[in-house]
Motif scaffolding. Structure first.
Motif, PDB file in Angstrom:
ATOM      1  N   GLY A 215     -17.078  18.728 -17.099  1.00 41.23           N
ATOM      2  CA  GLY A 215     -17.534  19.520 -15.744  1.00 41.23           C
ATOM      3  C   GLY A 215     -16.420  19.141 -14.456  1.00 41.23           C
ATOM      4  O   GLY A 215     -15.888  19.929 -13.799  1.00 41.23           O
ATOM      5  N   SER A 216     -15.942  17.708 -14.466  1.00 38.44           N
ATOM      6  CA  SER A 216     -14.891  17.599 -13.665  1.00 38.44           C
ATOM      7  C   SER A 216     -13.610  17.928 -13.767  1.00 38.44           C
ATOM      8  O   SER A 216     -13.062  18.573 -12.969  1.00 38.44           O
ATOM      9  N   ASP A 217     -13.174  18.173 -15.212  1.00 39.11           N
ATOM     10  CA  ASP A 217     -11.980  18.932 -15.282  1.00 39.11           C
ATOM     11  C   ASP A 217     -11.980  20.252 -14.916  1.00 39.11           C
ATOM     12  O   ASP A 217     -10.790  20.672 -14.397  1.00 39.11           O
ATOM     13  N   TRP A 218     -13.142  21.096 -15.037  1.00 38.42           N
ATOM     14  CA  TRP A 218     -13.331  22.366 -14.690  1.00 38.42           C
ATOM     15  C   TRP A 218     -13.013  22.465 -13.191  1.00 38.42           C
ATOM     16  O   TRP A 218     -12.379  23.309 -12.887  1.00 38.42           O
ATOM     17  N   LEU A 219     -13.631  21.777 -12.368  1.00 37.55           N
ATOM     18  CA  LEU A 219     -13.383  21.677 -10.842  1.00 37.55           C
ATOM     19  C   LEU A 219     -12.048  21.516 -10.810  1.00 37.55           C
ATOM     20  O   LEU A 219     -11.239  21.987  -9.995  1.00 37.55           O
ATOM     21  N   VAL A 220     -11.602  20.352 -11.227  1.00 38.93           N
ATOM     22  CA  VAL A 220     -10.121  19.849 -10.843  1.00 38.93           C
ATOM     23  C   VAL A 220      -9.247  21.214 -11.182  1.00 38.93           C
ATOM     24  O   VAL A 220      -8.041  21.348 -10.538  1.00 38.93           O
ATOM     25  N   ASN A 221      -9.386  21.795 -12.343  1.00 44.68           N
ATOM     26  CA  ASN A 221      -8.563  22.905 -12.653  1.00 44.68           C
ATOM     27  C   ASN A 221      -8.553  23.932 -11.761  1.00 44.68           C
ATOM     28  O   ASN A 221      -7.321  24.783 -11.356  1.00 44.68           O
ATOM     29  N   ILE A 222      -9.965  24.206 -11.401  1.00 43.96           N
ATOM     30  CA  ILE A 222      -9.904  25.621 -10.276  1.00 43.96           C
ATOM     31  C   ILE A 222      -9.277  25.136  -8.894  1.00 43.96           C
ATOM     32  O   ILE A 222      -8.613  25.806  -8.381  1.00 43.96           O
ATOM     33  N   LEU A 223      -9.417  23.762  -8.477  1.00 45.30           N
ATOM     34  CA  LEU A 223      -8.819  23.329  -7.226  1.00 45.30           C
ATOM     35  C   LEU A 223      -7.186  23.379  -7.345  1.00 45.30           C
ATOM     36  O   LEU A 223      -6.448  23.785  -6.374  1.00 45.30           O
ATOM     37  N   TYR A 224      -6.679  22.825  -8.575  1.00 47.20           N
ATOM     38  CA  TYR A 224      -5.319  22.917  -8.593  1.00 47.20           C
ATOM     39  C   TYR A 224      -4.760  24.332  -8.857  1.00 47.20           C
ATOM     40  O   TYR A 224      -3.631  24.375  -8.107  1.00 47.20           O
ATOM     41  N   ARG A 225      -5.394  25.306  -9.134  1.00 48.10           N
ATOM     42  CA  ARG A 225      -5.108  26.654  -9.045  1.00 48.10           C
ATOM     43  C   ARG A 225      -5.023  27.292  -7.724  1.00 48.10           C
ATOM     44  O   ARG A 225      -4.262  27.936  -7.437  1.00 48.10           O
ATOM     45  N   ALA A 226      -5.998  26.656  -7.081  1.00 48.04           N
ATOM     46  CA  ALA A 226      -6.371  27.530  -5.643  1.00 48.04           C
ATOM     47  C   ALA A 226      -5.669  27.036  -4.662  1.00 48.04           C
ATOM     48  O   ALA A 226      -5.585  27.633  -3.536  1.00 48.04           O
ATOM     49  N   LEU A 227      -5.340  25.511  -4.541  1.00 48.20           N
ATOM     50  CA  LEU A 227      -4.861  25.285  -3.493  1.00 48.20           C
ATOM     51  C   LEU A 227      -3.483  25.534  -2.926  1.00 48.20           C
ATOM     52  O   LEU A 227      -2.750  26.131  -3.847  1.00 48.20           O
ATOM     53  N   PRO A 228      -3.504  25.950  -1.873  1.00 47.76           N
ATOM     54  CA  PRO A 228      -2.172  26.672  -1.246  1.00 47.76           C
ATOM     55  C   PRO A 228      -0.962  25.511  -1.458  1.00 47.76           C
ATOM     56  O   PRO A 228      -1.296  24.268  -1.444  1.00 47.76           O
ATOM     57  N   GLY A 229       0.139  26.034  -1.309  1.00 48.14           N
ATOM     58  CA  GLY A 229       1.273  25.009  -1.510  1.00 48.14           C
ATOM     59  C   GLY A 229       2.492  25.617  -2.185  1.00 48.14           C
ATOM     60  O   GLY A 229       2.390  26.390  -2.987  1.00 48.14           O
ATOM     61  N   LYS A 230       3.635  24.786  -2.431  1.00 52.07           N
ATOM     62  CA  LYS A 230       4.685  25.016  -2.871  1.00 52.07           C
ATOM     63  C   LYS A 230       4.665  25.398  -4.357  1.00 52.07           C
ATOM     64  O   LYS A 230       5.314  26.415  -4.960  1.00 52.07           O
ATOM     65  N   TYR A 231       4.145  24.509  -4.778  1.00 50.91           N
ATOM     66  CA  TYR A 231       3.799  24.486  -6.364  1.00 50.91           C
ATOM     67  C   TYR A 231       2.631  25.068  -7.133  1.00 50.91           C
ATOM     68  O   TYR A 231       2.194  24.583  -7.989  1.00 50.91           O
ATOM     69  N   LYS A 232       2.241  26.045  -6.076  1.00 47.53           N
ATOM     70  CA  LYS A 232       1.085  26.573  -6.753  1.00 47.53           C
ATOM     71  C   LYS A 232       1.164  27.481  -7.874  1.00 47.53           C
ATOM     72  O   LYS A 232       2.567  28.278  -8.125  1.00 47.53           O
ATOM     73  N   PRO A 233       0.419  27.415  -9.078  1.00 49.63           N
ATOM     74  CA  PRO A 233       0.826  28.121 -10.411  1.00 49.63           C
ATOM     75  C   PRO A 233       0.851  29.557 -10.122  1.00 49.63           C
ATOM     76  O   PRO A 233      -0.014  29.955  -9.020  1.00 49.63           O
ATOM     77  N   ALA A 234       1.581  30.486 -11.000  1.00 53.33           N
ATOM     78  CA  ALA A 234       1.541  31.602 -10.737  1.00 53.33           C
ATOM     79  C   ALA A 234       0.488  32.332 -11.123  1.00 53.33           C
ATOM     80  O   ALA A 234       0.153  33.649 -10.596  1.00 53.33           O
ATOM     81  N   ASN A 235      -0.374  31.852 -12.197  1.00 47.13           N
ATOM     82  CA  ASN A 235      -1.537  32.541 -12.662  1.00 47.13           C
ATOM     83  C   ASN A 235      -2.604  31.595 -12.469  1.00 47.13           C
ATOM     84  O   ASN A 235      -2.717  30.502 -12.210  1.00 47.13           O
TER      85      ASN A 235
END
Length: 235
Positions: A215-235
């Protein structure tokens, strides 16, 4: 989810529920009330005679002092942040946001427990109030002190430290819990069981299903991809 993870979750749930019902079911909370009462009066009686204790309790329960607990948690978090790559720091930011969201949700769920009682400074007559003794507007009373919000937030922080940063970080976080949750009990804003039973039982049950499952990893991964910033993943 592996079998050993499910067993761990069930054991933690059993511990949390057993702890809560050991307090909730006995008439007048049984031996827990005796412990609560004795601890409260031990500190309360000394507040009128021990000036060092009085001012320690007053300062540590002055509202702005809560910032010190945030600084302590932030310092521990920063010790990991400063060693990370930019991508790692982005992930730490995602973990931090997930932690805050978890704390908000669990706090709300904790207050759905059908228990409501005033703090010991409101329950017992003719007791010493630190605000009156010192003139400092402290957190020395609460109309509904169960479960302890402050203690619960600190325990959730410790749980995340164990899940994402290891045993050493967890032990330091436990020290932070003890240092910053204890003053609320010493001043009488909370019963001992508000924290040791209320906060802990909610955290044992709630964080086990969230941190041991994906559960927590799922939310962390969503936030990691969704947060704005220079190092935002491409996909």
């Amino acid at each position: 989810m592996r079998a050993n993870q499910l067993i761990t979750i069930l054991v933690l749930n059993a511990l949390g529920l057993a702890l809560f019902f050991s307090w909730y079911l006995p008439e007048n909370h049984g031996a827990w009330f005796t412990l609560d009462k004795n601890l409260f009066y031990w500190f309360n009686e000394r507040l009128a005679t021990n000036k060092a204790l009085l001012w320690l309790v007053a300062i540590t329960n002055f509202r702005p002092f809560d910032a010190v607990s945030l600084l302590a948690m932030g310092a521990l978090y920063y010790s990991f942040w400063r060693r990370e790559t930019p991508q790692g720091r982005r992930r730490l930011l995602a973990i931090g946001i997930a932690m805050l969201l978890t704390a908000v949700v669990l706090n709300q769920l904790g207050h759905l427990i059908p228990v409501s009682h005033p703090s010991p400074t409101k329950y017992f007559p003719d007791v010493h109030h630190v605000t009156t003794l010192t003139g400092i507007p402290t957190k020395d009373a609460s109309s509904d002190s169960f479960p302890g919000d402050h203690g619960m937030m600190l325990m959730i922080f410790a749980s995340f430290m164990l899940r994402y940063f290891g045993v050493r970080a967890f032990l330091i976080a436990v020290g932070i819990v003890l240092i910053f949750a204890t003053p609320r009990i010493m001043i009488g804003a909370h019963w001992f069981t508000d924290v040791a039973v209320g906060s802990l039982s909610v955290v044992l049950v709630g964080t086990s299903w969230w941190l041991i499952t994906p559960g927590s990893d799922w939310l962390v991964n969503i936030l990691y991809r969704a947060l704005p910033g220079k190092y935002k993943p491409a996909n």
